[in-house]
Design a protein around this motif. Structure first.
Motif, mmCIF file in Angstrom:
data_model
loop_
_atom_site.group_PDB
_atom_site.id
_atom_site.type_symbol
_atom_site.label_atom_id
_atom_site.label_comp_id
_atom_site.label_asym_id
_atom_site.label_seq_id
_atom_site.Cartn_x
_atom_site.Cartn_y
_atom_site.Cartn_z
ATOM 1 N N ARG A 291 0.847 -1.200 0.000
ATOM 2 C CA ARG A 291 0.000 0.000 0.000
ATOM 3 C C ARG A 291 0.875 1.241 0.000
ATOM 4 N NH1 ARG A 291 -4.121 0.784 4.889
ATOM 5 N NH2 ARG A 291 -2.098 0.963 5.949
ATOM 6 N N VAL A 292 0.582 2.132 -0.912
ATOM 7 C CA VAL A 292 1.368 3.360 -1.085
ATOM 8 C C VAL A 292 0.397 4.545 -1.131
ATOM 9 C CG1 VAL A 292 3.019 4.593 -2.537
ATOM 10 C CG2 VAL A 292 3.148 2.096 -2.329
ATOM 11 N N VAL A 293 0.700 5.675 -0.368
ATOM 12 C CA VAL A 293 -0.150 6.868 -0.380
ATOM 13 C C VAL A 293 -0.041 7.550 -1.719
ATOM 14 C CG1 VAL A 293 -0.582 9.110 0.688
ATOM 15 C CG2 VAL A 293 0.139 7.178 2.094
ATOM 16 N N ARG A 294 -1.149 7.643 -2.322
ATOM 17 C CA ARG A 294 -1.175 8.258 -3.654
ATOM 18 C C ARG A 294 -1.410 9.767 -3.574
ATOM 19 N NH1 ARG A 294 -5.251 6.363 -8.546
ATOM 20 N NH2 ARG A 294 -4.396 7.779 -10.154
ATOM 21 N N SER A 295 -2.394 10.209 -2.698
ATOM 22 C CA SER A 295 -2.692 11.645 -2.543
ATOM 23 C C SER A 295 -3.334 11.892 -1.185
ATOM 24 C CB SER A 295 -3.603 12.146 -3.663
ATOM 25 O OG SER A 295 -4.841 11.455 -3.624
ATOM 26 N N THR A 296 -3.169 13.166 -0.642
ATOM 27 C CA THR A 296 -3.769 13.591 0.640
ATOM 28 C C THR A 296 -4.484 14.923 0.440
ATOM 29 O OG1 THR A 296 -2.005 12.473 1.865
ATOM 30 C CG2 THR A 296 -3.334 14.108 3.059
ATOM 31 N N GLU A 297 -5.722 15.001 0.933
ATOM 32 C CA GLU A 297 -6.538 16.225 0.772
ATOM 33 C C GLU A 297 -7.071 16.640 2.159
ATOM 34 O OE1 GLU A 297 -10.534 17.815 -1.567
ATOM 35 O OE2 GLU A 297 -9.774 15.736 -1.899
ATOM 36 N N THR A 298 -6.739 17.917 2.586
ATOM 37 C CA THR A 298 -7.152 18.448 3.897
ATOM 38 C C THR A 298 -8.042 19.680 3.695
ATOM 39 O OG1 THR A 298 -5.093 17.676 4.870
ATOM 40 C CG2 THR A 298 -6.362 19.298 6.132
ATOM 41 N N ARG A 299 -9.161 19.714 4.406
ATOM 42 C CA ARG A 299 -10.111 20.834 4.312
ATOM 43 C C ARG A 299 -10.416 21.364 5.725
ATOM 44 N NH1 ARG A 299 -14.722 18.681 0.043
ATOM 45 N NH2 ARG A 299 -13.329 18.353 -1.745
ATOM 46 N N GLU A 300 -10.404 22.726 5.893
ATOM 47 C CA GLU A 300 -10.769 23.408 7.146
ATOM 48 C C GLU A 300 -11.848 24.459 6.848
ATOM 49 O OE1 GLU A 300 -7.411 25.020 9.041
ATOM 50 O OE2 GLU A 300 -6.459 23.057 9.433
ATOM 51 N N GLU A 301 -12.903 24.499 7.673
ATOM 52 C CA GLU A 301 -14.031 25.429 7.440
ATOM 53 C C GLU A 301 -14.433 26.084 8.782
ATOM 54 O OE1 GLU A 301 -18.581 25.351 5.662
ATOM 55 O OE2 GLU A 301 -17.394 23.489 5.758
ATOM 56 N N THR A 302 -14.527 27.486 8.789
ATOM 57 C CA THR A 302 -14.926 28.251 9.985
ATOM 58 C C THR A 302 -16.173 29.072 9.657
ATOM 59 O OG1 THR A 302 -12.629 28.423 10.701
ATOM 60 C CG2 THR A 302 -14.229 29.963 11.686
ATOM 61 N N SER B 100 -28.657 40.582 20.429
ATOM 62 C CA SER B 100 -28.477 39.464 19.467
ATOM 63 C C SER B 100 -27.483 38.463 20.027
ATOM 64 C CB SER B 100 -27.986 40.000 18.121
ATOM 65 O OG SER B 100 -26.741 40.642 18.287
ATOM 66 N N ASN B 101 -27.562 37.164 19.525
ATOM 67 C CA ASN B 101 -26.643 36.071 19.908
ATOM 68 C C ASN B 101 -25.683 35.796 18.775
ATOM 69 O OD1 ASN B 101 -27.992 35.741 22.373
ATOM 70 N ND2 ASN B 101 -29.512 34.395 21.415
ATOM 71 N N THR B 102 -24.402 35.648 19.082
ATOM 72 C CA THR B 102 -23.375 35.374 18.057
ATOM 73 C C THR B 102 -22.885 33.935 18.212
ATOM 74 O OG1 THR B 102 -22.676 37.677 18.103
ATOM 75 C CG2 THR B 102 -21.152 36.075 17.149
ATOM 76 N N ASN B 103 -22.857 33.103 17.056
ATOM 77 C CA ASN B 103 -22.390 31.694 17.008
ATOM 78 C C ASN B 103 -21.254 31.565 16.021
ATOM 79 O OD1 ASN B 103 -24.450 30.850 18.818
ATOM 80 N ND2 ASN B 103 -25.911 30.746 17.134
ATOM 81 N N SER B 104 -20.249 30.797 16.354
ATOM 82 C CA SER B 104 -19.110 30.523 15.446
ATOM 83 C C SER B 104 -18.754 29.033 15.522
ATOM 84 C CB SER B 104 -17.902 31.369 15.839
ATOM 85 O OG SER B 104 -17.441 31.018 17.123
ATOM 86 N N SER B 105 -18.270 28.442 14.382
ATOM 87 C CA SER B 105 -17.884 27.001 14.296
ATOM 88 C C SER B 105 -16.693 26.828 13.372
ATOM 89 C CB SER B 105 -19.063 26.160 13.822
ATOM 90 O OG SER B 105 -19.419 26.506 12.506
ATOM 91 N N ASN B 106 -15.849 25.836 13.712
ATOM 92 C CA ASN B 106 -14.674 25.488 12.889
ATOM 93 C C ASN B 106 -14.766 23.993 12.479
ATOM 94 O OD1 ASN B 106 -13.468 28.044 13.144
ATOM 95 N ND2 ASN B 106 -12.592 27.493 15.132
ATOM 96 N N THR B 107 -14.582 23.678 11.167
ATOM 97 C CA THR B 107 -14.648 22.273 10.620
ATOM 98 C C THR B 107 -13.348 21.956 9.885
ATOM 99 O OG1 THR B 107 -17.040 22.450 10.354
ATOM 100 C CG2 THR B 107 -15.935 20.673 9.190
ATOM 101 N N SER B 108 -12.724 20.779 10.229
ATOM 102 C CA SER B 108 -11.478 20.327 9.589
ATOM 103 C C SER B 108 -11.705 18.908 9.014
ATOM 104 C CB SER B 108 -10.327 20.303 10.605
ATOM 105 O OG SER B 108 -9.167 19.805 9.992
ATOM 106 N N ASN B 109 -11.316 18.659 7.719
ATOM 107 C CA ASN B 109 -11.529 17.365 7.015
ATOM 108 C C ASN B 109 -10.267 17.008 6.225
ATOM 109 O OD1 ASN B 109 -12.612 15.095 5.958
ATOM 110 N ND2 ASN B 109 -13.968 16.125 4.506
ATOM 111 N N GLU B 110 -9.802 15.731 6.364
ATOM 112 C CA GLU B 110 -8.578 15.269 5.663
ATOM 113 C C GLU B 110 -8.892 13.961 4.913
ATOM 114 O OE1 GLU B 110 -3.872 14.177 6.568
ATOM 115 O OE2 GLU B 110 -5.280 14.539 8.234
#
Length: 563
Positions: A276-287, A315-325
């Motif tokens: 098994r050999v790593v062919r490609s890596t994809e990382t995603r981050e979303e805020t 008013s109410n303030t909401n924030s979120s961070n998303t990371s995907n690899e």
């Protein structure tokens, strides 16, 4: 004539029947003897001829006045022994028998007048085929051959010239091997212009393709040619290695090879999960960040942008961070494509028959012994190594030790001609010899013997005569004399009687003849000789009575003169 008929009638029917049967049998015997004597001894002139050649030879011999005959198959011609040389010379002058297919002599019997180009091409091809067939028949092991040539002509307005080809059918005293087949192919290819060796097909008389054009893969001819080559090569290889152990002629090898006749393409693909050999890596981050109004309040706070949310009260303030690899791996694999052309070996079978061992005993006899199982196993291992044995392919090898059949076994010695067969084959010669001996015996019995008897009767002395025609003395009448042995019954002879009378008158008596007086003395003027006793007696008479002896001699001379 009437007397002859009367004599025949007097014999009776029984005697006439016996006489007629005897005469008929004598006539048949004489006729049969003369027919056997006059029939010549035929010997073979040519054998293994074609019926057409045999017919031409018989016609030529009959035209030359030479008797001939053929066998029931029409393949052999025989002539009398005395005409053998003349028949061969006559046939040689006519060019018979022909050596197979006619060759360049076709042009010897034809002239250029009335010969078109088509006939010339046909005759040229026939001549080439005949000459090639004759040359092929000179190869060792080839008895007959036929050659077929294809010499195509270039069509008008065509840039390419068709290639010539040839096919050869051979029949041999034994199986034609690849060595002879390659020699035939080379011979034909070299003799025909622009003919490639691959375009020459060699076949056996049994229909087996020995050599063929290998250009068409998968064709039946090419497969048969490849099979024959493989089998012949393996047979020679195995026989050679076995002969070093068992001796030449003590091994029989038969190889059977199965070849594939279809083209196969096999594709194989396999994967190895361990590779098994790593062919490609994809990382995603979303805020993300948003602001919402307090519960129960209705206003424009929900529509205010996030940058101005702080300016809107309540008013109410909401924030979120998303990371995907995402990681993509390459699994190791193998892809194989195998192409199998027609002619690949699928299976081989080898059968080997080995002769046993012949041991010479002390008494001189020969005893047969089978080979041991250990030796058979070792020989089988040698065969497997020589053929390239592959168990997965299904190859089989069978080595058996058995006694070869020969004349020393139950079949007995070679069958020789019996005495009856020898007599039958030489019956004509024997009868001619017996007839010649009978003829000589008849001449001696009925011709020479009577002549000798007559000659002996003519030379035999008459009664009362002595040797040489002289009067025989009667010594028995003389006082005190005895008849010489060997001359009984000879008496009453006048000259001796005169001597006796003179001796009796004078009182002289002869002494008896001594022993051994019967010895014969030869004289040139007396036939048969004279006994020595008579010579002594006459000498004694002449000495004792010379006057009386002179008188007797004068009387003899007087009788001879008168005669």
């Amino acid at each position: 004539m009437q007397a002859i008929l009367e004599n025949l009638k007097s014999l009776g029917w029984r005697r006439l029947s016996v006489l007629g049967g005897t005469g008929f049998a004598l006539v048949l015997a004489v006729f049969f003897g003369l027919s056997v004597i006059t029939t010549p001894d035929y010997i073979s002139l040519y054998r293994d001829l074609n019926p057409a050649d045999a017919a031409r030879i018989v016609d030529s011999l009959e035209a030359a006045g030479i008797r001939s005959r053929t066998d029931t198959a029409g393949t052999a011609v025989s002539v009398p022994a005395e005409d053998m040389a003349r028949a061969r010379m006559e046939l040689a002058s006519l060019g018979l028998p022909s050596e197979g297919t006619p060759g360049w002599e076709l042009f010897d019997e034809q002239s250029g007048l009335g010969m078109n180009s088509f006939m010339q091409r046909v005759n040229r091809m026939r001549a080439m085929e005949g000459e090639l067939a004759r040359s092929i028949q000179t190869i060792d092991g080839v008895e007959a051959a036929r050659v077929h040539l294809v010499l195509p002509e270039r069509e008008p307005f065509s840039r390419e010239r068709p290639k010539p080809s040839a096919s050869v059918i051979v029949r041999g005293s034994r199986q034609i091997g690849m060595k002879q087949a390659h020699a035939i192919r080379s011979l034909v290819a070299s003799a025909v212009p622009d003919l490639a060796p691959a375009q020459v097909t060699v076949l056996s008389a049994s229909g087996e393709t020995i050599l063929a054009d290998d250009g068409e893969a998968g064709s039946e001819a090419s497969l048969q040619s490849a099979r024959a080559q493989i089998e012949d090569r393996l047979s020679q290889r195995i026989t050679q290695i076995l002969s070093a152990r068992v001796g030449a002629g003590n091994a029989r090898v038969t190889v059977s090879v199965d070849l594939s006749s279809e083209r196969q393409v096999v594709r194989e693909q396999s994967y190895d999960p361990d590779q098994r050999v790593v062919r490609s890596t994809e990382t995603r981050e979303e805020t993300t960040q948003d602001q919402r109004a307090a519960s129960g309040e209705v206003g424009v706070a929900d529509d205010v942008p996030a940058a101005l949310a702080d300016a809107v009260p309540g008013s109410n303030t909401n924030s979120s961070n998303t990371s995907n690899e995402i990681v993509n791996y390459e699994i190791g694999g193998k892809q194989v494509e195998t192409v199998r052309e027609p002619g690949d070996v699928q299976r081989m079978s080898v059968a080997v028959l080995i002769n046993g061992i012949y041991n010479v005993q002390p008494d001189g006899s020969v005893q047969y012994e089978e080979r041991s199982a250990e030796e058979i196993e070792r020989l089988q291992a040698l065969v497997q190594s020589a053929m390239g044995f592959d168990e997965n392919r299904g190859d089989t090898v069978e080595v058996v030790s058995l006694r070869f059949m020969d004349y020393s076994m139950d079949v007995g010695e070679p069958v020789a001609r019996s005495f009856a067969q020898i007599i039958t084959d030489n019956l004509g010669t024997i009868l001619r010899g017996l007839f010649a001996l009978g003829l000589v015996a008849a001449v001696l019995a009925f011709g020479v013997r009577p002549a000798l008897l007559r000659l002996m009767e003519a030379n035999r002395p008459a009664a009362g005569e002595g040797p040489g025609g002289l009067p025989a003395p009667d010594t028995a009448a003389l006082p005190g004399a005895k008849t010489p042995p060997g001359l009984p019954g000879q008496s009453n002879v006048t000259p001796i009687q005169a001597l006796r009378d003179e001796q009796v008158h004078s009182g002289t008596v002869l002494d008896p003849l001594p022993e051994g007086s019967a010895e014969m003395v030869s004289f040139a003027s007396v036939q048969g000789g004279v006994q020595r006793g008579w010579i002594n007696t006459v000498g004694q008479l002449i000495e004792d009575e010379p006057e009386d002896a002179i008188k007797v001699l004068k009387g003899w001379l007087a009788e001879g003169t008168a005669t």
